[in-house]
Design a protein around this motif. Structure first.
Motif, PDB file in Angstrom:
ATOM      1  N   ILE A  59      -5.828   2.190  13.645  1.00  0.00           N
ATOM      2  CA  ILE A  59      -4.639   2.606  14.664  1.00  0.00           C
ATOM      3  C   ILE A  59      -3.498   1.548  14.932  1.00  0.00           C
ATOM      4  N   LYS A  60      -2.541   1.809  14.858  1.00  0.00           N
ATOM      5  CA  LYS A  60      -1.195   0.784  14.649  1.00  0.00           C
ATOM      6  C   LYS A  60      -0.464   1.554  15.857  1.00  0.00           C
ATOM      7  N   ASN A  61      -0.221   0.561  16.913  1.00  0.00           N
ATOM      8  CA  ASN A  61       0.667   0.884  17.945  1.00  0.00           C
ATOM      9  C   ASN A  61       0.474   2.226  18.448  1.00  0.00           C
ATOM     10  N   GLY A  62      -0.799   2.548  18.642  1.00  0.00           N
ATOM     11  CA  GLY A  62      -1.409   3.915  19.325  1.00  0.00           C
ATOM     12  C   GLY A  62      -1.247   5.137  18.588  1.00  0.00           C
ATOM     13  N   GLU A  63      -1.161   4.937  17.579  1.00  0.00           N
ATOM     14  CA  GLU A  63      -1.014   5.931  16.548  1.00  0.00           C
ATOM     15  C   GLU A  63      -1.664   5.871  15.040  1.00  0.00           C
ATOM     16  N   LYS A  64      -2.251   6.783  14.581  1.00  0.00           N
ATOM     17  CA  LYS A  64      -2.786   6.762  13.176  1.00  0.00           C
ATOM     18  C   LYS A  64      -2.077   5.853  12.058  1.00  0.00           C
ATOM     19  N   ALA A  65      -2.584   4.847  11.769  1.00  0.00           N
ATOM     20  CA  ALA A  65      -1.708   4.059  10.725  1.00  0.00           C
ATOM     21  C   ALA A  65      -1.281   4.945   9.269  1.00  0.00           C
ATOM     22  N   ASN A  66      -2.264   5.635   9.109  1.00  0.00           N
ATOM     23  CA  ASN A  66      -2.197   6.385   7.914  1.00  0.00           C
ATOM     24  C   ASN A  66      -2.550   7.881   7.893  1.00  0.00           C
ATOM     25  N   PRO A  67      -1.762   8.951   8.146  1.00  0.00           N
ATOM     26  CA  PRO A  67      -2.085  10.138   8.412  1.00  0.00           C
ATOM     27  C   PRO A  67      -3.129  10.680   7.354  1.00  0.00           C
ATOM     28  N   ASP A  68      -3.168  10.079   6.287  1.00  0.00           N
ATOM     29  CA  ASP A  68      -4.010  10.615   5.302  1.00  0.00           C
ATOM     30  C   ASP A  68      -5.423  10.182   5.186  1.00  0.00           C
ATOM     31  N   GLU A  69      -5.868   9.253   5.942  1.00  0.00           N
ATOM     32  CA  GLU A  69      -6.893   8.403   6.112  1.00  0.00           C
ATOM     33  C   GLU A  69      -7.995   9.532   6.462  1.00  0.00           C
ATOM     34  N   GLN A  70      -9.128   9.794   5.668  1.00  0.00           N
ATOM     35  CA  GLN A  70     -10.135  10.827   6.002  1.00  0.00           C
ATOM     36  C   GLN A  70     -10.999  10.531   6.773  1.00  0.00           C
ATOM     37  N   PRO A  71     -11.546  11.499   7.443  1.00  0.00           N
ATOM     38  CA  PRO A  71     -12.710  11.166   8.551  1.00  0.00           C
ATOM     39  C   PRO A  71     -13.686  10.644   8.009  1.00  0.00           C
ATOM     40  N   GLY A  72     -14.391   9.683   8.456  1.00  0.00           N
ATOM     41  CA  GLY A  72     -15.760   9.008   8.021  1.00  0.00           C
ATOM     42  C   GLY A  72     -15.632   8.228   6.713  1.00  0.00           C
ATOM     43  N   ALA A  73     -14.252   7.765   6.255  1.00  0.00           N
ATOM     44  CA  ALA A  73     -14.091   6.792   5.276  1.00  0.00           C
ATOM     45  C   ALA A  73     -15.179   5.669   5.269  1.00  0.00           C
ATOM     46  N   THR A  74     -15.648   5.247   4.182  1.00  0.00           N
ATOM     47  CA  THR A  74     -16.413   4.411   4.136  1.00  0.00           C
ATOM     48  C   THR A  74     -15.839   2.636   3.871  1.00  0.00           C
ATOM     49  N   GLN A  75     -14.747   2.916   3.518  1.00  0.00           N
ATOM     50  CA  GLN A  75     -13.892   1.366   3.365  1.00  0.00           C
ATOM     51  C   GLN A  75     -12.299   1.808   3.777  1.00  0.00           C
ATOM     52  N   VAL A  76     -11.724   0.894   4.515  1.00  0.00           N
ATOM     53  CA  VAL A  76     -10.274   1.072   5.098  1.00  0.00           C
ATOM     54  C   VAL A  76      -9.756  -0.214   5.006  1.00  0.00           C
ATOM     55  N   ALA A  77      -8.438  -0.080   4.562  1.00  0.00           N
ATOM     56  CA  ALA A  77      -7.697  -1.562   4.479  1.00  0.00           C
ATOM     57  C   ALA A  77      -6.957  -1.599   5.826  1.00  0.00           C
ATOM     58  N   GLN A  78      -6.683  -2.735   6.493  1.00  0.00           N
ATOM     59  CA  GLN A  78      -6.102  -2.989   7.699  1.00  0.00           C
ATOM     60  C   GLN A  78      -4.637  -2.651   7.696  1.00  0.00           C
ATOM     61  N   GLY A  79      -3.847  -3.110   6.920  1.00  0.00           N
ATOM     62  CA  GLY A  79      -2.467  -3.061   6.826  1.00  0.00           C
ATOM     63  C   GLY A  79      -1.997  -3.838   8.375  1.00  0.00           C
ATOM     64  N   PRO A  80      -0.493  -4.104   8.141  1.00  0.00           N
ATOM     65  CA  PRO A  80      -0.042  -4.657   9.256  1.00  0.00           C
ATOM     66  C   PRO A  80      -0.216  -4.143  10.765  1.00  0.00           C
ATOM     67  N   GLY A  81      -1.037  -4.928  11.574  1.00  0.00           N
ATOM     68  CA  GLY A  81      -0.837  -4.231  12.959  1.00  0.00           C
ATOM     69  C   GLY A  81      -2.112  -3.194  13.004  1.00  0.00           C
ATOM     70  N   GLY A  82      -2.823  -3.020  12.017  1.00  0.00           N
ATOM     71  CA  GLY A  82      -4.016  -2.027  12.168  1.00  0.00           C
ATOM     72  C   GLY A  82      -5.229  -2.678  13.122  1.00  0.00           C
ATOM     73  N   VAL A  83      -5.759  -1.754  13.663  1.00  0.00           N
ATOM     74  CA  VAL A  83      -6.805  -2.207  14.666  1.00  0.00           C
ATOM     75  C   VAL A  83      -7.843  -1.048  14.564  1.00  0.00           C
ATOM     76  N   ILE A  84      -8.997  -1.359  14.500  1.00  0.00           N
ATOM     77  CA  ILE A  84     -10.346  -0.605  14.694  1.00  0.00           C
ATOM     78  C   ILE A  84     -10.765  -0.616  15.921  1.00  0.00           C
ATOM     79  N   TYR A  85     -11.323   0.669  16.627  1.00  0.00           N
ATOM     80  CA  TYR A  85     -11.879   0.675  17.956  1.00  0.00           C
ATOM     81  C   TYR A  85     -13.325   1.142  17.974  1.00  0.00           C
ATOM     82  N   VAL A  86     -14.245   0.477  18.271  1.00  0.00           N
ATOM     83  CA  VAL A  86     -15.723   1.158  18.275  1.00  0.00           C
ATOM     84  C   VAL A  86     -16.114   1.362  19.613  1.00  0.00           C
ATOM     85  N   THR A  87     -16.949   2.352  19.979  1.00  0.00           N
ATOM     86  CA  THR A  87     -17.565   2.575  21.078  1.00  0.00           C
ATOM     87  C   THR A  87     -18.938   2.733  20.604  1.00  0.00           C
ATOM     88  N   ALA A  88     -19.799   1.909  21.518  1.00  0.00           N
ATOM     89  CA  ALA A  88     -21.371   2.007  21.265  1.00  0.00           C
ATOM     90  C   ALA A  88     -22.146   2.890  22.199  1.00  0.00           C
TER      91      ALA A  88
END
Length: 531
Positions: free
Chosen positions: A357-386
């Motif tokens: 997520i970058k600036n409150g939006e999906k950073a890459n619209p093509d990122e697929q659900p459940g991807a096992t590896q992602v690159a952060q890119g500028p401003g990218g943030v991952i949010y996890v809920t336990a």
């Protein structure tokens, strides 16, 4: 480190408490209570309960907190374990005097002391007390103060929420045992908040604090909405670098416990905030705190991890709470601009892992659900809920509302747009985070099946258990629900990730695109440009 005798500690503690001074040089941490100090029991031996090992401001520190029946001078005595003789502490064992303050609830007292000057790769033994009155001896082990490490993140034990404190406590202990058997060298236990159901109900705290693992591994506490309404949270936990300024509680007088705090552990700057207060400028105050800490401390760490209770991309019952809608406006762009890497949250008793997520939006619209590896890119943030770590309460996933700010994912309409993975099986889970020089690896791991201890299932609080709404059998303990490797945004010139952003959502400049590695169900992989 200097050895301080118990009678010297008594004079030192009382003199410094009277003056309101923190004796950092000898490891004293001043606690705050709402009642007056009492000397009525000065000559009585103290009954010591609720001992817990907490995280310090750095790798060479630990904080010990406990409850006491008296306010007599008490210390934490520490020695390398190999120096104990027949279980007895040597005469030159180091002691760290504590401050003992009056409890606001049960008429007793709470104590806190900071152990400082620890050496790397060393097993230590410690006990709490003074004179002839001591707790049992507990132990912990430090590891290397640099390099890779693993930590574990636990969502909402909320002991008592099932209506059966004992069953909740059994599930909580079992999750700790499962997690630390699988990862015995974990270096931190990080809380997602809601340790108990009712803030000032001590039998719930007793059950939460019962597992001895909480005296062997440092607990990095987070305050949840069920932990507020009194001072029990901060009486049980003393946290480093804590700011309890009134601005963090604006408009929320019942949330005035806890505070915002930070610490650095190896290559990670951890920042923990009290997300119970969000209205009337409180979010702005929290963001000011985060910004100041990152500006001052971010350059000392490779990664920045934020921890707070209320999940802003929550997939279940709290998905569209008013406060979460507000935070979805207040937080994401700021976190991207500050170069935050990972946000760990609780509150919704379900599991989710966001897209990048970058600036409150999906950073890459093509990122697929459940991807096992992602690159952060500028401003990218991952949010996890336990999800629930105790099994005391689960919330079912909710359907996203079309046209809302948290509507359906175009690639997976059953999930909310922000989330790559959403999961609820009504089994206990915990999150393992591997911190490596070239990546963060996040795993959600099952610590139970549908069998006991799993209070919400046992007591019929939920109607099914297992994947696909109970249609499939529960996988075994230790199996992985979700796993992703997060590749940090790095600068070509020095190969290092800067903990602070540069004000425009970027880490240091890097030529060329970032990539997301996608894996389809057949196992083949493709690379997709992130920006």
């Amino acid at each position: 480190m200097k050895t301080i005798k118990s009678n010297d500690a008594a004079r030192l503690v009382r003199r410094r408490v009277a003056r309101g001074v923190t004796a950092a040089a000898v490891g004293v941490v001043v606690a705050f209570g709402t009642g007056p100090m009492s000397a009525a029991f000065a000559d009585e031996p103290a009954t010591l309960t609720g001992i817990i090992l907490g995280v310090g401001a750095k790798e060479s520190q630990r904080v010990v907190s406990w409850y006491s029946s008296t306010d007599t001078a008490q210390v934490v005595q520490v020695s390398p374990t190999d120096k104990l003789i027949d279980g007895q502490f040597p005469k030159n064992a180091v002691t760290f005097p504590a401050t003992v303050a009056a409890n606001s609830v049960n008429g007793g007292f709470n104590g806190h002391a900071t152990i400082d000057g620890l050496k790397k790769d060393t097993a230590y033994s410690y006990r709490v007390g003074a004179g002839d009155s001591w707790s049992p001896t507990y132990s912990f082990k430090t590891q290397d103060f640099k390099g890779d490490f693993d930590f574990l993140f636990f969502g909402d034990p909320q002991i008592g929420s099932s209506g059966n404190v004992a069953k909740d406590g059994e599930g909580w202990k079992d999750t700790l045992d499962v997690a630390l058997t699988a990862t015995p060298n974990a270096e931190l236990l990080v809380s997602g908040g809601d340790q108990v159901e009712t803030a000032n109900t001590e039998p719930q705290w007793d059950a939460f604090l019962a597992p001895d693992k909480l005296r062997q591994y440092p607990w990095a506490a987070t305050i949840g909405n069920h932990d507020v309404g009194g001072k029990a949270y901060e009486q049980h936990f003393w946290t480093p670098n804590t700011d309890r300024s009134a601005s963090y509680y604006k408009g929320s007088p019942d949330t005035q416990s806890g505070g915002d705090y930070w610490y650095i552990y190896k290559d990670v700057l951890f920042i923990d905030i009290n997300s119970n207060a969000y209205a009337n400028g409180a979010d702005e105050a929290h963001l000011g705190y985060i910004t100041d800490v990152i500006n001052q401390q971010g350059g000392k760490a490779k990664y920045t991890v934020l921890v707070y209770h209320h999940s802003i991309y929550s997939p279940a019952s709290h998905a569209n709470d008013t406060d979460n809608k507000q935070r979805r406006q207040d937080f994401p762009t700021a976190f991207s601009n500050l170069g935050v890497d990972l946000v760990l949250q609780g509150h919704d008793h379900s599991y989710s892992r966001s897209y990048m997520i970058k600036n409150g939006e999906k950073a890459n619209p093509d990122e697929q659900p459940g991807a096992t590896q992602v690159a952060q890119g500028p401003g990218g943030v991952i949010y996890v809920t336990a999800n629930s770590a105790s099994g005391s309460k689960y919330y079912d996933l909710t359907a996203p509302i079309p046209g809302s700010d948290f509507g359906p994912d175009p690639l997976n309409p059953n999930s909310h747009w922000a989330n790559s993975v959403e999961n609820q099986e009504h089994v206990r889970t915990y999150v393992k985070v591997e911190v490596r020089d070239d990546k963060l690896v996040v795993e959600n791991i099952r610590s139970s099946t549908c069998a006991a201890p799993n209070a919400a299932v046992e007591l019929g609080k939920v109607k099914w258990c297992g994947p696909n709404n109970g249609a499939d059998a529960a996988p075994p303990v230790g199996s992985v629900v979700d796993k992703v490797a997060i590749l940090p945004y790095t600068a070509k010139d020095n190969g290092k990730h800067n903990g602070a952003g540069n004000g425009n959502g970027d880490h240091p400049a890097q030529d060329g695109p970032d990539w997301v590695r996608q894996q389809d169900v057949a196992g083949s992989e493709t690379l997709t440009a992130l920006n």
